[in-house]
Design an enzyme around this catalytic site. Structure first.
Site, mmCIF file in Angstrom:
data_model
loop_
_atom_site.group_PDB
_atom_site.id
_atom_site.type_symbol
_atom_site.label_atom_id
_atom_site.label_comp_id
_atom_site.label_asym_id
_atom_site.label_seq_id
_atom_site.Cartn_x
_atom_site.Cartn_y
_atom_site.Cartn_z
ATOM 1 N N VAL A 86 -7.060 2.856 12.320
ATOM 2 C CA VAL A 86 -6.867 2.948 13.772
ATOM 3 C C VAL A 86 -8.112 3.452 14.506
ATOM 4 C CG1 VAL A 86 -5.725 5.221 13.666
ATOM 5 C CG2 VAL A 86 -5.284 3.678 15.575
ATOM 6 N N VAL A 87 -8.751 4.500 14.025
ATOM 7 C CA VAL A 87 -9.869 5.060 14.781
ATOM 8 C C VAL A 87 -11.042 4.077 14.796
ATOM 9 C CG1 VAL A 87 -11.519 6.958 14.967
ATOM 10 C CG2 VAL A 87 -9.160 7.430 14.312
ATOM 11 N N PHE B 18 -10.320 1.112 17.162
ATOM 12 C CA PHE B 18 -10.553 1.375 18.590
ATOM 13 C C PHE B 18 -12.050 1.471 18.887
ATOM 14 C CE2 PHE B 18 -6.192 3.662 19.121
ATOM 15 C CZ PHE B 18 -5.568 2.426 19.193
ATOM 16 N N GLU C 257 4.097 1.713 -0.742
ATOM 17 C CA GLU C 257 4.896 1.896 -1.955
ATOM 18 C C GLU C 257 3.997 2.105 -3.171
ATOM 19 O OE1 GLU C 257 7.855 2.536 -1.566
ATOM 20 O OE2 GLU C 257 8.998 1.090 -0.399
ATOM 21 N N TYR D 152 0.838 -1.202 0.000
ATOM 22 C CA TYR D 152 0.000 0.000 0.000
ATOM 23 C C TYR D 152 0.876 1.256 0.000
ATOM 24 C CZ TYR D 152 -3.737 3.202 1.450
ATOM 25 O OH TYR D 152 -4.643 4.232 1.531
#
Ligand code: UDP
Length: 199
Positions: free
Chosen positions: A189-190, A193, A149, A147
């Site tokens: 990430v958000v 979580f 690169e 992703y």
């Protein structure tokens, strides 16, 4: 204006389409993997194009928003070479050949093209916050490399076409977007979580 949005049914693309349609533009939207909002189908100024951007595309448009790219880390970590979809193709093919084709189209019809890139072009950055001038610290052989690169090459192509063919380009490096219509298991990430907290 006739606007082409690749990835127009995806998480970010579908919001862009909504915004553009609210201004009553004529829309050509491509749908490939995520296929989420379909409320514009049937609208007289909307046209759905079912097309893989790794194949050449010949259309008359006035501007291009090139968003098409499988972006969920879950998918590219699971299988970076061959995505686990029925309409399988390569992450790198999408970023490299897909962007090349859209640039070829932009050159042919003489229009501006915007590429959505990513904070991942900075890799594991050694500078905080990252400025546009920062070149990044990317692992070329890690699980995210396809992703990272891929988007770096896509950006390279954009600037090469700009320099060589005078194509008007824009690159938006998007950082950890989240919001409505995002797949809860997207793996960013958000949402990761939030999904864990909800569970
Ligand atoms: N291309 C496309 N639509 C167009 C024009 C070009 O999909 O309207 C594709 C074309 O198939 C090629 C790529 O864009 O693979 C790059 O085109 P360009 O003309 O810049 O490069 P060339 O074909 O000269 O290598």
């Amino acid at each position: 204006m006739r606007i082409l949005v690749t990835g127009g049914a995806g998480f970010i693309g579908s919001h862009l389409v909504d915004k553009l349609m609210a201004n009553v533009h004529q829309m050509k939207r491509m749908r490939y993997i995520s296929g989420q909002s379909q409320e514009w189908i049937g609208h007289p100024r909307f046209e759905l194009i079912r097309h893989d951007v790794t194949e050449p595309l010949l259309v008359e448009v006035d501007c291009i928003y090139h968003l098409a790219c499988p972006a969920s880390p879950i998918f590219y970590k699971y299988n970076p070479v061959k995505l686990p979809f029925s309409q399988t193709r390569l992450q790198l093919r999408q970023n490299v050949i897909g962007t090349l084709n859209m640039l070829g189209l932009a050159k042919w019809v003489g229009v501006r093209i915007l590429l959505t890139s990513t904070s991942e072009v900075y890799g594991d950055p050694l500078e905080h916050p990252q400025k546009e001038e920062y070149w990044g610290n990317v692992n070329p052989i890690g699980v995210r490399s396809c992703y990272d690169e891929g988007k770096r090459v896509a950006e390279t192509l954009m600037f090469d076409y700009h320099r060589q063919h005078d194509i008007e380009i824009q690159i938006a490096r998007i950082f950890n977007t989240y919001g409505p219509r995002m797949n809860i298991d997207d793996g960013h990430v958000v949402s990761y979580f939030v999904a864990q907290a909800l569970r």
